[in-house]
Design a protein around this motif. Structure first.
Motif, mmCIF file in Angstrom:
data_model
loop_
_atom_site.group_PDB
_atom_site.id
_atom_site.type_symbol
_atom_site.label_atom_id
_atom_site.label_comp_id
_atom_site.label_asym_id
_atom_site.label_seq_id
_atom_site.Cartn_x
_atom_site.Cartn_y
_atom_site.Cartn_z
ATOM 1 N N PHE A 158 0.828 -1.209 0.000
ATOM 2 C CA PHE A 158 0.000 0.000 0.000
ATOM 3 C C PHE A 158 0.863 1.261 0.000
ATOM 4 C CE2 PHE A 158 -2.726 3.115 2.347
ATOM 5 C CZ PHE A 158 -3.670 3.296 1.344
ATOM 6 N N LYS A 159 1.887 1.287 0.843
ATOM 7 C CA LYS A 159 2.795 2.444 0.902
ATOM 8 C C LYS A 159 3.466 2.658 -0.454
ATOM 9 C CE LYS A 159 6.570 4.413 3.585
ATOM 10 N NZ LYS A 159 7.972 4.185 3.491
ATOM 11 N N ALA A 160 3.939 1.603 -1.081
ATOM 12 C CA ALA A 160 4.581 1.712 -2.397
ATOM 13 C C ALA A 160 3.577 2.197 -3.440
ATOM 14 C CB ALA A 160 5.185 0.374 -2.806
ATOM 15 N N PHE A 161 2.349 1.700 -3.382
ATOM 16 C CA PHE A 161 1.302 2.130 -4.309
ATOM 17 C C PHE A 161 1.090 3.638 -4.228
ATOM 18 C CE2 PHE A 161 -3.271 3.179 -4.648
ATOM 19 C CZ PHE A 161 -3.481 2.901 -5.980
ATOM 20 N N ILE A 162 0.929 4.152 -3.021
ATOM 21 C CA ILE A 162 0.702 5.591 -2.841
ATOM 22 C C ILE A 162 1.931 6.378 -3.268
ATOM 23 C CG2 ILE A 162 0.269 7.421 -1.140
ATOM 24 C CD1 ILE A 162 -2.197 5.666 -1.685
ATOM 25 N N GLU A 163 3.090 6.033 -2.751
ATOM 26 C CA GLU A 163 4.288 6.838 -2.994
ATOM 27 C C GLU A 163 4.757 6.797 -4.448
ATOM 28 O OE1 GLU A 163 7.054 5.940 0.190
ATOM 29 O OE2 GLU A 163 5.881 7.253 1.521
ATOM 30 N N ASN A 164 4.298 5.805 -5.206
ATOM 31 C CA ASN A 164 4.646 5.726 -6.629
ATOM 32 C C ASN A 164 3.559 6.291 -7.534
ATOM 33 O OD1 ASN A 164 7.308 4.557 -6.580
ATOM 34 N ND2 ASN A 164 6.316 2.761 -5.701
ATOM 35 N N GLY A 165 2.600 7.007 -6.946
ATOM 36 C CA GLY A 165 1.632 7.727 -7.769
ATOM 37 C C GLY A 165 0.188 7.342 -7.597
ATOM 38 N N GLY A 166 -0.130 6.393 -6.734
ATOM 39 C CA GLY A 166 -1.525 6.023 -6.500
ATOM 40 C C GLY A 166 -2.247 7.093 -5.695
ATOM 41 N N GLY A 167 -3.557 7.151 -5.857
ATOM 42 C CA GLY A 167 -4.375 8.110 -5.125
ATOM 43 C C GLY A 167 -5.012 7.481 -3.903
ATOM 44 N N PHE A 168 -5.360 8.332 -2.940
ATOM 45 C CA PHE A 168 -6.016 7.885 -1.714
ATOM 46 C C PHE A 168 -7.033 8.930 -1.290
ATOM 47 C CE2 PHE A 168 -6.338 7.936 2.964
ATOM 48 C CZ PHE A 168 -6.756 6.635 3.204
ATOM 49 N N VAL A 169 -8.251 8.476 -0.990
ATOM 50 C CA VAL A 169 -9.283 9.317 -0.390
ATOM 51 C C VAL A 169 -9.677 8.640 0.914
ATOM 52 C CG1 VAL A 169 -11.617 10.261 -0.604
ATOM 53 C CG2 VAL A 169 -10.131 10.131 -2.625
ATOM 54 N N GLY A 170 -9.436 9.318 2.026
ATOM 55 C CA GLY A 170 -9.808 8.809 3.341
ATOM 56 C C GLY A 170 -10.967 9.610 3.881
ATOM 57 N N ASP B 117 0.914 9.440 10.671
ATOM 58 C CA ASP B 117 1.800 10.600 10.630
ATOM 59 C C ASP B 117 2.036 11.141 9.233
ATOM 60 O OD1 ASP B 117 2.062 10.549 13.373
ATOM 61 O OD2 ASP B 117 3.928 9.407 13.345
ATOM 62 N N GLU B 118 2.080 10.264 8.247
ATOM 63 C CA GLU B 118 2.373 10.694 6.882
ATOM 64 C C GLU B 118 1.130 10.698 5.990
ATOM 65 O OE1 GLU B 118 5.315 11.949 6.185
ATOM 66 O OE2 GLU B 118 5.957 11.465 8.221
ATOM 67 N N LEU B 119 0.413 9.577 5.941
ATOM 68 C CA LEU B 119 -0.720 9.500 5.027
ATOM 69 C C LEU B 119 -1.857 10.415 5.483
ATOM 70 C CD1 LEU B 119 -1.591 8.005 2.416
ATOM 71 C CD2 LEU B 119 -2.899 6.492 3.912
ATOM 72 N N ILE B 120 -2.325 10.269 6.711
ATOM 73 C CA ILE B 120 -3.381 11.147 7.222
ATOM 74 C C ILE B 120 -2.776 12.491 7.635
ATOM 75 C CG2 ILE B 120 -5.181 11.452 8.969
ATOM 76 C CD1 ILE B 120 -5.798 9.278 6.842
ATOM 77 N N LYS C 65 4.774 10.525 -4.938
ATOM 78 C CA LYS C 65 4.099 10.942 -6.164
ATOM 79 C C LYS C 65 2.582 10.810 -6.057
ATOM 80 C CE LYS C 65 8.011 9.280 -8.845
ATOM 81 N NZ LYS C 65 8.475 8.185 -9.701
ATOM 82 N N GLY C 66 2.093 10.281 -4.943
ATOM 83 C CA GLY C 66 0.666 10.011 -4.793
ATOM 84 C C GLY C 66 -0.137 11.193 -4.304
ATOM 85 N N ARG C 67 -1.388 11.235 -4.706
ATOM 86 C CA ARG C 67 -2.338 12.259 -4.270
ATOM 87 C C ARG C 67 -3.146 11.712 -3.094
ATOM 88 N NH1 ARG C 67 -5.060 15.193 -9.548
ATOM 89 N NH2 ARG C 67 -3.167 16.280 -10.224
ATOM 90 N N VAL C 68 -3.118 12.445 -1.975
ATOM 91 C CA VAL C 68 -3.808 12.014 -0.763
ATOM 92 C C VAL C 68 -4.798 13.087 -0.338
ATOM 93 C CG1 VAL C 68 -3.533 11.403 1.671
ATOM 94 C CG2 VAL C 68 -1.853 10.618 -0.014
ATOM 95 N N PHE C 69 -6.037 12.685 -0.146
ATOM 96 C CA PHE C 69 -7.112 13.567 0.307
ATOM 97 C C PHE C 69 -7.713 12.954 1.559
ATOM 98 C CE2 PHE C 69 -11.560 14.674 0.657
ATOM 99 C CZ PHE C 69 -11.586 16.034 0.378
ATOM 100 N N TRP D 140 -5.498 18.074 1.742
ATOM 101 C CA TRP D 140 -4.829 17.209 0.769
ATOM 102 C C TRP D 140 -3.330 17.426 0.863
ATOM 103 C CZ3 TRP D 140 -1.600 18.783 -3.170
ATOM 104 C CH2 TRP D 140 -1.631 20.143 -3.514
ATOM 105 N N HIS D 141 -2.591 16.465 0.329
ATOM 106 C CA HIS D 141 -1.146 16.597 0.221
ATOM 107 C C HIS D 141 -0.615 15.545 -0.738
ATOM 108 C CE1 HIS D 141 0.264 13.115 2.727
ATOM 109 N NE2 HIS D 141 -0.965 13.207 3.168
ATOM 110 N N CYS D 142 0.640 15.705 -1.095
ATOM 111 C CA CYS D 142 1.322 14.711 -1.919
ATOM 112 C C CYS D 142 2.101 13.790 -0.989
ATOM 113 C CB CYS D 142 2.305 15.377 -2.892
ATOM 114 S SG CYS D 142 1.520 16.540 -4.018
#
Length: 194
Positions: free
Chosen positions: A30-42, A59-62, A152-156, A147-149
Protein backbone atom coordinates in the motif's frame (compact mmCIF):
# COMPACT_ATOMS: atom_id res chain seq x y z
CA UNK A 1 -3.67 -5.37 -1.02
CA UNK A 2 -0.78 -6.77 -2.98
CA UNK A 3 1.39 -5.18 -5.69
CA UNK A 4 -0.29 -7.38 -8.32
CA UNK A 5 -3.81 -6.29 -7.36
CA UNK A 6 -3.02 -2.63 -6.60
CA UNK A 7 -1.42 -2.09 -10.02
CA UNK A 8 -4.91 -2.52 -11.52
CA UNK A 9 -6.13 0.63 -9.74
CA UNK A 10 -5.39 4.36 -9.86
CA UNK A 11 -6.80 5.19 -6.42
CA UNK A 12 -8.15 3.66 -3.21
CA UNK A 13 -11.06 5.05 -1.18
CA UNK A 14 -11.34 4.26 2.53
CA UNK A 15 -14.88 5.10 3.67
CA UNK A 16 -14.84 4.87 7.46
CA UNK A 17 -12.24 2.10 7.46
CA UNK A 18 -10.68 1.93 10.91
CA UNK A 19 -8.55 -0.40 12.94
CA UNK A 20 -5.48 -2.38 11.98
CA UNK A 21 -6.57 -3.65 8.56
CA UNK A 22 -3.17 -4.36 6.95
CA UNK A 23 -0.79 -7.29 7.28
CA UNK A 24 2.92 -6.34 7.23
CA UNK A 25 3.12 -7.30 3.53
CA UNK A 26 0.02 -5.28 2.71
CA UNK A 27 1.52 -2.24 4.44
CA UNK A 28 4.57 -2.44 2.18
CA UNK A 29 2.39 -2.82 -0.94
CA UNK A 30 0.00 0.00 0.00
CA UNK A 31 2.79 2.44 0.90
CA UNK A 32 4.58 1.71 -2.40
CA UNK A 33 1.30 2.13 -4.31
CA UNK A 34 0.70 5.59 -2.84
CA UNK A 35 4.29 6.84 -2.99
CA UNK A 36 4.65 5.73 -6.63
CA UNK A 37 1.63 7.73 -7.77
CA UNK A 38 -1.52 6.02 -6.50
CA UNK A 39 -4.37 8.11 -5.13
CA UNK A 40 -6.02 7.88 -1.71
CA UNK A 41 -9.28 9.32 -0.39
CA UNK A 42 -9.81 8.81 3.34
CA UNK A 43 -13.22 9.57 4.82
CA UNK A 44 -14.12 10.21 8.46
CA UNK A 45 -13.28 7.07 10.49
CA UNK A 46 -10.36 6.32 8.17
CA UNK A 47 -8.41 8.82 10.25
CA UNK A 48 -10.29 8.31 13.47
CA UNK A 49 -8.63 5.69 15.63
CA UNK A 50 -7.04 6.95 18.85
CA UNK A 51 -3.89 4.96 18.13
CA UNK A 52 -2.31 3.09 15.25
CA UNK A 53 0.48 0.51 15.21
CA UNK A 54 1.48 1.78 11.76
CA UNK A 55 2.85 5.28 12.33
CA UNK A 56 3.34 5.96 8.59
CA UNK A 57 -0.42 5.75 8.11
CA UNK A 58 -1.28 8.35 10.74
CA UNK A 59 1.80 10.60 10.63
CA UNK A 60 2.37 10.69 6.88
CA UNK A 61 -0.72 9.50 5.03
CA UNK A 62 -3.38 11.15 7.22
CA UNK A 63 -1.01 13.72 8.74
CA UNK A 64 -2.36 14.02 12.29
CA UNK A 65 -3.51 11.74 15.11
CA UNK A 66 -7.22 11.70 15.94
CA UNK A 67 -7.73 12.43 19.66
CA UNK A 68 -11.51 12.29 19.93
CA UNK A 69 -14.84 13.91 19.17
CA UNK A 70 -17.31 15.69 21.45
CA UNK A 71 -19.98 13.71 23.26
CA UNK A 72 -23.38 14.73 24.64
CA UNK A 73 -24.24 15.50 21.95
CA UNK A 74 -21.78 13.86 19.63
CA UNK A 75 -23.63 15.14 16.55
CA UNK A 76 -23.75 18.93 16.39
CA UNK A 77 -24.36 21.61 13.79
CA UNK A 78 -21.16 23.45 13.00
CA UNK A 79 -19.77 25.77 10.34
CA UNK A 80 -16.85 25.05 8.05
CA UNK A 81 -14.75 27.79 6.49
CA UNK A 82 -13.66 26.65 3.03
CA UNK A 83 -10.58 27.94 1.27
CA UNK A 84 -8.99 27.16 -2.07
CA UNK A 85 -9.84 26.02 -5.57
CA UNK A 86 -9.50 22.26 -5.17
CA UNK A 87 -12.03 20.13 -7.14
CA UNK A 88 -13.39 18.74 -3.85
CA UNK A 89 -14.69 22.14 -2.74
CA UNK A 90 -15.48 23.68 -6.13
CA UNK A 91 -19.00 25.08 -6.03
CA UNK A 92 -19.38 24.75 -2.26
CA UNK A 93 -20.16 27.84 -0.16
CA UNK A 94 -17.31 29.65 1.59
CA UNK A 95 -19.17 28.97 4.87
CA UNK A 96 -20.77 25.54 4.97
CA UNK A 97 -23.11 24.66 7.85
CA UNK A 98 -23.70 20.95 8.51
CA UNK A 99 -24.32 18.39 11.25
CA UNK A 100 -21.50 15.94 11.91
CA UNK A 101 -19.34 14.28 14.54
CA UNK A 102 -16.53 16.84 14.85
CA UNK A 103 -13.11 15.21 15.00
CA UNK A 104 -10.17 16.80 16.81
CA UNK A 105 -6.52 15.97 16.16
CA UNK A 106 -3.26 16.20 18.09
CA UNK A 107 -2.04 18.96 15.77
CA UNK A 108 -3.05 20.99 12.76
CA UNK A 109 -1.73 19.56 9.50
CA UNK A 110 -1.16 23.18 8.49
CA UNK A 111 2.06 23.00 10.56
CA UNK A 112 3.44 20.27 8.28
CA UNK A 113 5.11 21.14 4.98
CA UNK A 114 3.10 20.25 1.90
CA UNK A 115 -0.35 19.84 3.49
CA UNK A 116 -3.10 22.13 2.13
CA UNK A 117 -6.15 22.70 4.32
CA UNK A 118 -9.43 23.06 2.42
CA UNK A 119 -11.90 23.29 5.33
CA UNK A 120 -11.44 24.59 8.85
CA UNK A 121 -14.04 24.06 11.57
CA UNK A 122 -15.26 27.25 13.25
CA UNK A 123 -15.21 26.12 16.88
CA UNK A 124 -17.41 29.05 17.90
CA UNK A 125 -20.21 27.56 15.77
CA UNK A 126 -20.90 24.51 17.97
CA UNK A 127 -21.34 24.44 21.76
CA UNK A 128 -19.76 21.27 23.16
CA UNK A 129 -16.07 20.56 22.61
CA UNK A 130 -15.56 17.93 25.30
CA UNK A 131 -15.30 14.16 25.45
CA UNK A 132 -15.60 12.70 28.94
CA UNK A 133 -14.65 16.07 30.48
CA UNK A 134 -11.57 16.43 28.23
CA UNK A 135 -11.45 19.65 26.21
CA UNK A 136 -10.87 18.78 22.54
CA UNK A 137 -10.59 22.38 21.32
CA UNK A 138 -7.96 23.05 18.67
CA UNK A 139 -8.64 26.81 18.59
CA UNK A 140 -8.84 28.89 15.44
CA UNK A 141 -6.83 26.33 13.46
CA UNK A 142 -9.04 23.23 13.41
CA UNK A 143 -8.64 21.62 9.96
CA UNK A 144 -11.11 18.92 8.96
CA UNK A 145 -10.47 18.55 5.19
CA UNK A 146 -7.05 18.61 3.51
CA UNK A 147 -4.83 17.21 0.77
CA UNK A 148 -1.15 16.60 0.22
CA UNK A 149 1.32 14.71 -1.92
CA UNK A 150 2.79 11.52 -0.48
CA UNK A 151 5.72 10.84 -2.71
CA UNK A 152 4.10 10.94 -6.16
CA UNK A 153 0.67 10.01 -4.79
CA UNK A 154 -2.34 12.26 -4.27
CA UNK A 155 -3.81 12.01 -0.76
CA UNK A 156 -7.11 13.57 0.31
CA UNK A 157 -8.60 13.28 3.80
CA UNK A 158 -11.94 14.51 5.13
CA UNK A 159 -13.00 14.13 8.75
CA UNK A 160 -16.61 14.65 7.62
CA UNK A 161 -19.06 11.83 7.02
CA UNK A 162 -20.33 10.22 10.21
CA UNK A 163 -24.03 10.24 9.39
CA UNK A 164 -25.30 7.82 6.71
CA UNK A 165 -27.74 10.48 5.46
CA UNK A 166 -24.80 12.81 4.69
CA UNK A 167 -24.07 10.64 1.66
CA UNK A 168 -27.45 11.56 0.14
CA UNK A 169 -26.82 15.32 0.39
CA UNK A 170 -25.77 16.95 -2.92
CA UNK A 171 -23.04 19.18 -1.46
CA UNK A 172 -21.36 16.32 0.41
CA UNK A 173 -21.61 14.04 -2.61
CA UNK A 174 -20.08 16.77 -4.78
CA UNK A 175 -17.15 17.04 -2.35
CA UNK A 176 -16.54 13.29 -2.45
CA UNK A 177 -16.81 13.18 -6.23
CA UNK A 178 -14.36 16.08 -6.62
CA UNK A 179 -11.94 14.46 -4.17
CA UNK A 180 -12.11 11.12 -5.97
CA UNK A 181 -11.70 12.68 -9.41
CA UNK A 182 -8.66 14.55 -8.07
CA UNK A 183 -7.17 11.38 -6.54
CA UNK A 184 -7.69 9.64 -9.90
CA UNK A 185 -5.89 12.55 -11.66
CA UNK A 186 -8.99 13.37 -13.69
CA UNK A 187 -9.18 16.92 -12.27
CA UNK A 188 -6.94 19.43 -10.56
CA UNK A 189 -3.24 19.72 -10.04
CA UNK A 190 -0.59 18.53 -7.61
CA UNK A 191 1.74 15.59 -7.12
CA UNK A 192 2.81 15.59 -10.74
CA UNK A 193 4.12 12.41 -12.28
CA UNK A 194 7.31 12.62 -14.35
Amino acid sequence: FSPEILKRFDAVVFNNVSGDVFTPQQRVAFKAFIENGGGFVGIHGSGGDPSYDWKWYVDELIGAQFIGHPMKPKLQRGTLILDGTHPAIAGLPAKWSRVDEWYSFDRSVRTKPGYTVLATLDEASYPNKTMFWKDLSMGKDHPVVWWHCQGKGRVFYSALGHLPEAYAKPQYRAMLLGATEWALRLKGEGCEMP
